[in-house]
Write a protein that holds these residues in place. Structure first.
Motif, PDB file in Angstrom:
ATOM      1  N   VAL A  53      -2.367  16.539   5.786  1.00  0.00           N
ATOM      2  CA  VAL A  53      -3.233  16.338   4.627  1.00  0.00           C
ATOM      3  C   VAL A  53      -2.528  15.458   3.597  1.00  0.00           C
ATOM      4  O   VAL A  53      -3.124  14.511   3.054  1.00  0.00           O
ATOM      5  N   VAL A  54      -1.264  15.750   3.331  1.00  0.00           N
ATOM      6  CA  VAL A  54      -0.516  14.971   2.346  1.00  0.00           C
ATOM      7  C   VAL A  54      -0.364  13.520   2.793  1.00  0.00           C
ATOM      8  O   VAL A  54      -0.555  12.584   2.001  1.00  0.00           O
ATOM      9  N   LEU A  55      -0.053  13.311   4.060  1.00  0.00           N
ATOM     10  CA  LEU A  55       0.087  11.944   4.555  1.00  0.00           C
ATOM     11  C   LEU A  55      -1.246  11.199   4.480  1.00  0.00           C
ATOM     12  O   LEU A  55      -1.276   9.994   4.188  1.00  0.00           O
ATOM     13  N   ALA A  56      -2.338  11.900   4.715  1.00  0.00           N
ATOM     14  CA  ALA A  56      -3.657  11.277   4.569  1.00  0.00           C
ATOM     15  C   ALA A  56      -3.927  10.890   3.116  1.00  0.00           C
ATOM     16  O   ALA A  56      -4.492   9.821   2.841  1.00  0.00           O
ATOM     17  N   LEU A  57      -3.522  11.740   2.169  1.00  0.00           N
ATOM     18  CA  LEU A  57      -3.681  11.407   0.747  1.00  0.00           C
ATOM     19  C   LEU A  57      -2.886  10.156   0.390  1.00  0.00           C
ATOM     20  O   LEU A  57      -3.351   9.310  -0.381  1.00  0.00           O
ATOM     21  N   ILE A  58      -1.682  10.035   0.946  1.00  0.00           N
ATOM     22  CA  ILE A  58      -0.864   8.845   0.699  1.00  0.00           C
ATOM     23  C   ILE A  58      -1.548   7.609   1.279  1.00  0.00           C
ATOM     24  O   ILE A  58      -1.616   6.545   0.638  1.00  0.00           O
ATOM     25  N   GLU A  59      -2.073   7.729   2.478  1.00  0.00           N
ATOM     26  CA  GLU A  59      -2.769   6.597   3.107  1.00  0.00           C
ATOM     27  C   GLU A  59      -3.993   6.183   2.294  1.00  0.00           C
ATOM     28  O   GLU A  59      -4.276   4.982   2.144  1.00  0.00           O
ATOM     29  N   GLU A  60      -4.714   7.158   1.755  1.00  0.00           N
ATOM     30  CA  GLU A  60      -5.877   6.846   0.930  1.00  0.00           C
ATOM     31  C   GLU A  60      -5.469   6.160  -0.368  1.00  0.00           C
ATOM     32  O   GLU A  60      -6.159   5.235  -0.833  1.00  0.00           O
ATOM     33  N   ALA A  61      -4.355   6.609  -0.947  1.00  0.00           N
ATOM     34  CA  ALA A  61      -3.858   5.965  -2.167  1.00  0.00           C
ATOM     35  C   ALA A  61      -3.465   4.514  -1.891  1.00  0.00           C
ATOM     36  O   ALA A  61      -3.757   3.615  -2.688  1.00  0.00           O
ATOM     37  N   LYS A  62      -2.818   4.270  -0.759  1.00  0.00           N
ATOM     38  CA  LYS A  62      -2.482   2.898  -0.381  1.00  0.00           C
ATOM     39  C   LYS A  62      -3.744   2.057  -0.200  1.00  0.00           C
ATOM     40  O   LYS A  62      -3.802   0.904  -0.636  1.00  0.00           O
ATOM     41  N   ALA A  63      -4.754   2.632   0.442  1.00  0.00           N
ATOM     42  CA  ALA A  63      -5.983   1.901   0.721  1.00  0.00           C
ATOM     43  C   ALA A  63      -6.694   1.475  -0.563  1.00  0.00           C
ATOM     44  O   ALA A  63      -7.352   0.427  -0.592  1.00  0.00           O
ATOM     45  N   ARG A  64      -6.565   2.274  -1.636  1.00  0.00           N
ATOM     46  CA  ARG A  64      -7.192   1.882  -2.900  1.00  0.00           C
ATOM     47  C   ARG A  64      -6.285   0.983  -3.733  1.00  0.00           C
ATOM     48  O   ARG A  64      -6.645   0.582  -4.844  1.00  0.00           O
ATOM     49  N   GLY A  65      -5.081   0.665  -3.213  1.00  0.00           N
ATOM     50  CA  GLY A  65      -4.233  -0.310  -3.871  1.00  0.00           C
ATOM     51  C   GLY A  65      -3.046   0.236  -4.626  1.00  0.00           C
ATOM     52  O   GLY A  65      -2.370  -0.517  -5.337  1.00  0.00           O
ATOM     53  N   ALA A  66      -2.751   1.532  -4.505  1.00  0.00           N
ATOM     54  CA  ALA A  66      -1.611   2.095  -5.225  1.00  0.00           C
ATOM     55  C   ALA A  66      -0.297   1.568  -4.647  1.00  0.00           C
ATOM     56  O   ALA A  66      -0.163   1.385  -3.436  1.00  0.00           O
ATOM     57  N   ALA A  91      17.759  -3.830  -6.554  1.00  0.00           N
ATOM     58  CA  ALA A  91      16.608  -4.723  -6.656  1.00  0.00           C
ATOM     59  C   ALA A  91      15.616  -4.396  -5.553  1.00  0.00           C
ATOM     60  O   ALA A  91      15.997  -4.264  -4.389  1.00  0.00           O
ATOM     61  N   LEU A  92      14.367  -4.255  -5.923  1.00  0.00           N
ATOM     62  CA  LEU A  92      13.297  -4.067  -4.937  1.00  0.00           C
ATOM     63  C   LEU A  92      11.951  -4.305  -5.614  1.00  0.00           C
ATOM     64  O   LEU A  92      11.837  -4.278  -6.837  1.00  0.00           O
ATOM     65  N   THR A  93      10.949  -4.527  -4.787  1.00  0.00           N
ATOM     66  CA  THR A  93       9.582  -4.732  -5.261  1.00  0.00           C
ATOM     67  C   THR A  93       8.639  -3.877  -4.426  1.00  0.00           C
ATOM     68  O   THR A  93       8.796  -3.769  -3.211  1.00  0.00           O
ATOM     69  N   VAL A  94       7.675  -3.254  -5.092  1.00  0.00           N
ATOM     70  CA  VAL A  94       6.621  -2.511  -4.404  1.00  0.00           C
ATOM     71  C   VAL A  94       5.294  -3.115  -4.835  1.00  0.00           C
ATOM     72  O   VAL A  94       4.932  -3.083  -6.013  1.00  0.00           O
ATOM     73  N   ARG A  95       4.578  -3.674  -3.884  1.00  0.00           N
ATOM     74  CA  ARG A  95       3.316  -4.342  -4.179  1.00  0.00           C
ATOM     75  C   ARG A  95       2.147  -3.354  -4.114  1.00  0.00           C
ATOM     76  O   ARG A  95       2.278  -2.252  -3.587  1.00  0.00           O
ATOM     77  N   HIS A  96       1.021  -3.782  -4.641  1.00  0.00           N
ATOM     78  CA  HIS A  96      -0.197  -2.976  -4.554  1.00  0.00           C
ATOM     79  C   HIS A  96      -0.520  -2.688  -3.087  1.00  0.00           C
ATOM     80  O   HIS A  96      -0.449  -3.570  -2.229  1.00  0.00           O
ATOM     81  N   GLY A  97      -0.860  -1.444  -2.792  1.00  0.00           N
ATOM     82  CA  GLY A  97      -1.237  -1.068  -1.448  1.00  0.00           C
ATOM     83  C   GLY A  97      -0.079  -0.922  -0.481  1.00  0.00           C
ATOM     84  O   GLY A  97      -0.286  -0.845   0.728  1.00  0.00           O
ATOM     85  N   GLU A  98       1.129  -0.810  -1.020  1.00  0.00           N
ATOM     86  CA  GLU A  98       2.331  -0.727  -0.185  1.00  0.00           C
ATOM     87  C   GLU A  98       3.096   0.548  -0.495  1.00  0.00           C
ATOM     88  O   GLU A  98       3.150   0.991  -1.639  1.00  0.00           O
ATOM     89  N   CYS A  99       3.690   1.130   0.525  1.00  0.00           N
ATOM     90  CA  CYS A  99       4.593   2.274   0.349  1.00  0.00           C
ATOM     91  C   CYS A  99       5.980   1.868   0.815  1.00  0.00           C
ATOM     92  O   CYS A  99       6.156   1.479   1.976  1.00  0.00           O
ATOM     93  N   VAL A 100       6.939   1.953  -0.079  1.00  0.00           N
ATOM     94  CA  VAL A 100       8.327   1.629   0.224  1.00  0.00           C
ATOM     95  C   VAL A 100       9.128   2.923   0.214  1.00  0.00           C
ATOM     96  O   VAL A 100       9.086   3.685  -0.761  1.00  0.00           O
ATOM     97  N   GLY A 101       9.848   3.187   1.301  1.00  0.00           N
ATOM     98  CA  GLY A 101      10.657   4.395   1.405  1.00  0.00           C
ATOM     99  C   GLY A 101      12.110   4.119   1.081  1.00  0.00           C
ATOM    100  O   GLY A 101      12.683   3.120   1.533  1.00  0.00           O
ATOM    101  N   LEU A 102      12.716   4.992   0.279  1.00  0.00           N
ATOM    102  CA  LEU A 102      14.138   4.904  -0.028  1.00  0.00           C
ATOM    103  C   LEU A 102      14.917   5.737   0.979  1.00  0.00           C
ATOM    104  O   LEU A 102      14.591   6.901   1.214  1.00  0.00           O
ATOM    105  N   VAL A 103      15.930   5.143   1.571  1.00  0.00           N
ATOM    106  CA  VAL A 103      16.765   5.854   2.526  1.00  0.00           C
ATOM    107  C   VAL A 103      18.224   5.675   2.123  1.00  0.00           C
ATOM    108  O   VAL A 103      18.566   4.842   1.283  1.00  0.00           O
ATOM    109  N   GLY A 104      19.087   6.466   2.750  1.00  0.00           N
ATOM    110  CA  GLY A 104      20.516   6.434   2.440  1.00  0.00           C
ATOM    111  C   GLY A 104      21.067   7.839   2.471  1.00  0.00           C
ATOM    112  O   GLY A 104      20.328   8.815   2.298  1.00  0.00           O
TER     113      GLY A 104
END
Length: 224
Positions: free
Chosen positions: A183-196, A28-41
Protein backbone atom coordinates in the motif's frame (compact mmCIF):
# COMPACT_ATOMS: atom_id res chain seq x y z
CA UNK A 1 12.15 20.68 -7.53
CA UNK A 2 14.82 19.76 -4.98
CA UNK A 3 18.34 20.93 -5.78
CA UNK A 4 21.33 20.56 -3.47
CA UNK A 5 24.61 22.27 -4.31
CA UNK A 6 27.98 22.01 -2.53
CA UNK A 7 26.33 21.29 0.82
CA UNK A 8 28.48 20.90 3.93
CA UNK A 9 27.80 20.16 7.59
CA UNK A 10 29.80 19.74 10.81
CA UNK A 11 28.68 19.02 14.34
CA UNK A 12 30.18 20.72 17.40
CA UNK A 13 31.04 18.23 20.16
CA UNK A 14 30.41 20.34 23.25
CA UNK A 15 31.32 17.49 25.59
CA UNK A 16 34.73 17.27 23.93
CA UNK A 17 35.90 20.84 24.25
CA UNK A 18 33.93 22.16 21.29
CA UNK A 19 35.71 19.98 18.73
CA UNK A 20 34.25 20.05 15.22
CA UNK A 21 33.22 16.80 13.55
CA UNK A 22 32.86 17.21 9.76
CA UNK A 23 30.10 14.91 8.49
CA UNK A 24 29.40 16.16 4.96
CA UNK A 25 31.17 18.16 2.27
CA UNK A 26 30.36 18.93 -1.34
CA UNK A 27 26.98 17.19 -1.36
CA UNK A 28 25.10 17.71 -4.60
CA UNK A 29 21.98 16.14 -6.09
CA UNK A 30 18.79 17.02 -7.94
CA UNK A 31 15.31 15.52 -7.64
CA UNK A 32 13.00 16.39 -10.52
CA UNK A 33 9.22 16.41 -10.60
CA UNK A 34 7.85 12.87 -10.79
CA UNK A 35 11.13 11.31 -9.67
CA UNK A 36 12.12 9.34 -6.58
CA UNK A 37 15.78 9.43 -5.60
CA UNK A 38 16.98 6.98 -2.96
CA UNK A 39 19.84 7.77 -0.57
CA UNK A 40 22.15 4.85 0.12
CA UNK A 41 25.37 4.38 2.08
CA UNK A 42 26.59 2.66 5.20
CA UNK A 43 25.17 3.53 8.62
CA UNK A 44 26.50 6.90 9.77
CA UNK A 45 27.33 8.09 6.26
CA UNK A 46 24.92 11.03 6.57
CA UNK A 47 21.66 9.96 4.93
CA UNK A 48 19.42 11.19 7.76
CA UNK A 49 21.57 14.29 8.25
CA UNK A 50 21.07 15.25 4.62
CA UNK A 51 17.31 14.73 4.88
CA UNK A 52 17.11 16.84 8.04
CA UNK A 53 19.00 19.67 6.36
CA UNK A 54 16.54 19.61 3.45
CA UNK A 55 13.67 19.75 5.94
CA UNK A 56 15.29 22.64 7.81
CA UNK A 57 15.86 20.75 11.08
CA UNK A 58 19.66 21.04 10.79
CA UNK A 59 21.45 24.17 9.69
CA UNK A 60 23.85 23.72 6.80
CA UNK A 61 27.36 25.08 7.12
CA UNK A 62 27.73 25.89 3.45
CA UNK A 63 26.13 25.42 0.06
CA UNK A 64 22.46 25.71 -0.71
CA UNK A 65 19.26 23.64 -0.76
CA UNK A 66 16.55 24.75 -3.14
CA UNK A 67 13.04 23.37 -2.66
CA UNK A 68 11.09 25.04 -5.40
CA UNK A 69 12.26 28.64 -5.29
CA UNK A 70 13.18 28.68 -1.59
CA UNK A 71 16.77 28.28 -0.40
CA UNK A 72 16.27 26.38 2.85
CA UNK A 73 19.80 27.27 4.06
CA UNK A 74 18.87 30.97 4.15
CA UNK A 75 15.16 30.77 4.91
CA UNK A 76 13.53 32.39 7.92
CA UNK A 77 11.59 30.25 10.44
CA UNK A 78 8.33 31.62 9.02
CA UNK A 79 9.36 30.58 5.51
CA UNK A 80 10.29 27.09 6.75
CA UNK A 81 6.87 26.68 8.40
CA UNK A 82 5.14 27.77 5.20
CA UNK A 83 7.30 25.40 3.14
CA UNK A 84 6.40 22.45 5.37
CA UNK A 85 2.69 23.21 5.23
CA UNK A 86 2.41 23.84 1.51
CA UNK A 87 5.30 22.27 -0.37
CA UNK A 88 7.54 19.81 1.48
CA UNK A 89 6.07 16.74 3.18
CA UNK A 90 8.12 14.59 5.54
CA UNK A 91 7.39 11.03 6.68
CA UNK A 92 9.79 10.26 9.51
CA UNK A 93 10.34 6.88 11.15
CA UNK A 94 8.50 7.91 14.30
CA UNK A 95 5.09 9.38 15.00
CA UNK A 96 5.05 12.32 17.40
CA UNK A 97 1.59 13.43 18.44
CA UNK A 98 -0.16 15.25 21.25
CA UNK A 99 -1.65 12.63 23.62
CA UNK A 100 -5.43 12.19 23.55
CA UNK A 101 -5.84 13.65 20.03
CA UNK A 102 -7.90 11.17 17.96
CA UNK A 103 -6.17 9.42 15.11
CA UNK A 104 -8.60 10.84 12.53
CA UNK A 105 -7.70 14.38 13.64
CA UNK A 106 -3.96 13.60 13.62
CA UNK A 107 -4.15 12.62 9.95
CA UNK A 108 -6.52 15.47 8.99
CA UNK A 109 -4.47 18.18 10.73
CA UNK A 110 -2.16 19.08 7.77
CA UNK A 111 -5.24 19.71 5.62
CA UNK A 112 -6.91 21.86 8.29
CA UNK A 113 -3.77 24.01 8.41
CA UNK A 114 -4.23 24.59 4.68
CA UNK A 115 -7.78 25.82 5.20
CA UNK A 116 -9.75 22.76 4.12
CA UNK A 117 -13.17 22.32 5.66
CA UNK A 118 -13.15 19.79 8.53
CA UNK A 119 -15.49 17.40 6.76
CA UNK A 120 -13.26 17.34 3.66
CA UNK A 121 -10.09 16.89 5.71
CA UNK A 122 -11.61 14.08 7.75
CA UNK A 123 -12.93 12.33 4.65
CA UNK A 124 -9.43 12.29 3.16
CA UNK A 125 -8.00 11.09 6.48
CA UNK A 126 -10.60 8.31 6.69
CA UNK A 127 -9.81 7.16 3.15
CA UNK A 128 -6.09 6.89 3.91
CA UNK A 129 -6.58 5.17 7.26
CA UNK A 130 -8.88 2.60 5.67
CA UNK A 131 -6.46 2.05 2.83
CA UNK A 132 -3.63 1.50 5.31
CA UNK A 133 -5.73 -1.02 7.24
CA UNK A 134 -6.18 0.95 10.46
CA UNK A 135 -9.49 -0.40 11.88
CA UNK A 136 -12.23 2.22 12.08
CA UNK A 137 -12.80 1.41 15.76
CA UNK A 138 -9.34 2.93 16.43
CA UNK A 139 -9.86 6.23 14.62
CA UNK A 140 -11.36 7.93 17.68
CA UNK A 141 -8.42 6.85 19.87
CA UNK A 142 -5.02 8.48 20.21
CA UNK A 143 -2.35 6.70 18.13
CA UNK A 144 0.03 7.10 21.08
CA UNK A 145 -1.46 3.82 22.37
CA UNK A 146 -0.99 1.93 19.07
CA UNK A 147 1.60 -0.66 18.15
CA UNK A 148 4.73 0.46 16.31
CA UNK A 149 3.43 -0.74 12.96
CA UNK A 150 0.07 0.99 13.46
CA UNK A 151 1.79 4.23 14.46
CA UNK A 152 3.94 4.08 11.36
CA UNK A 153 0.88 3.65 9.15
CA UNK A 154 -0.80 6.64 10.84
CA UNK A 155 2.38 8.62 10.21
CA UNK A 156 2.30 7.65 6.53
CA UNK A 157 -1.40 8.58 6.24
CA UNK A 158 -0.64 12.00 7.76
CA UNK A 159 2.33 12.49 5.43
CA UNK A 160 0.29 11.68 2.31
CA UNK A 161 -2.87 13.57 3.32
CA UNK A 162 -1.84 16.64 1.31
CA UNK A 163 -0.52 16.34 -2.25
CA UNK A 164 2.87 17.86 -1.50
CA UNK A 165 4.95 18.85 -4.56
CA UNK A 166 8.04 17.49 -2.77
CA UNK A 167 8.38 14.74 -0.15
CA UNK A 168 11.03 13.32 2.17
CA UNK A 169 10.58 9.68 3.17
CA UNK A 170 12.68 8.17 5.96
CA UNK A 171 12.27 4.37 5.94
CA UNK A 172 8.53 4.45 5.09
CA UNK A 173 8.23 0.65 4.77
CA UNK A 174 10.19 -0.36 7.87
CA UNK A 175 8.32 -2.69 10.26
CA UNK A 176 5.40 -3.14 7.86
CA UNK A 177 3.92 -6.45 6.78
CA UNK A 178 3.82 -7.31 3.08
CA UNK A 179 0.24 -6.08 2.53
CA UNK A 180 0.78 -2.65 4.06
CA UNK A 181 4.22 -2.35 2.46
CA UNK A 182 2.53 -2.69 -0.93
CA UNK A 183 0.00 0.00 0.00
CA UNK A 184 2.78 2.42 0.92
CA UNK A 185 4.72 1.71 -2.26
CA UNK A 186 1.54 2.29 -4.26
CA UNK A 187 1.07 5.66 -2.52
CA UNK A 188 4.63 6.60 -3.49
CA UNK A 189 3.99 5.57 -7.10
CA UNK A 190 0.82 7.66 -7.17
CA UNK A 191 2.69 10.66 -5.77
CA UNK A 192 5.31 10.29 -8.50
CA UNK A 193 2.59 10.02 -11.15
CA UNK A 194 1.11 13.37 -10.07
CA UNK A 195 4.56 14.96 -10.29
CA UNK A 196 5.91 14.91 -6.73
CA UNK A 197 9.68 15.02 -6.28
CA UNK A 198 10.63 12.42 -3.65
CA UNK A 199 13.88 11.97 -1.74
CA UNK A 200 13.97 8.88 0.44
CA UNK A 201 15.89 6.40 2.54
CA UNK A 202 14.92 2.80 1.82
CA UNK A 203 16.87 -0.02 3.46
CA UNK A 204 14.46 -2.45 1.77
CA UNK A 205 16.24 -3.20 -1.52
CA UNK A 206 13.07 -4.50 -3.18
CA UNK A 207 11.25 -1.26 -2.27
CA UNK A 208 14.13 0.75 -3.71
CA UNK A 209 14.00 -1.23 -6.93
CA UNK A 210 10.26 -0.65 -7.27
CA UNK A 211 9.98 3.10 -6.61
CA UNK A 212 13.43 4.69 -6.96
CA UNK A 213 14.50 6.07 -10.33
CA UNK A 214 18.06 6.73 -9.18
CA UNK A 215 20.25 6.06 -6.14
CA UNK A 216 22.75 8.49 -4.64
CA UNK A 217 25.51 7.12 -2.39
CA UNK A 218 26.08 9.73 0.32
CA UNK A 219 29.42 8.11 1.17
CA UNK A 220 30.78 10.21 -1.70
CA UNK A 221 30.00 13.32 0.39
CA UNK A 222 31.79 12.13 3.54
CA UNK A 223 34.91 14.18 4.29
CA UNK A 224 38.12 12.11 3.90
Amino acid sequence: MIEIENLSKSFTLHNQGGALLPVMAGAALTVRHGECVGLVGQSGAGKSTLMRMVHGNYLAEGGRILVGDLDVTRATPRQIIHLRRQTLGYVSQFLRVVPRVPTLDVVAEPLLHLGQRPEQAQARAADLLARLNIPQRLWALSPSTFSGGEQQRVNIARGFAHDFPAMLLDEPTASLDAENRDVVLALIEEAKARGAAILGIFHDSAARARVCDRLVDVTAFTPG
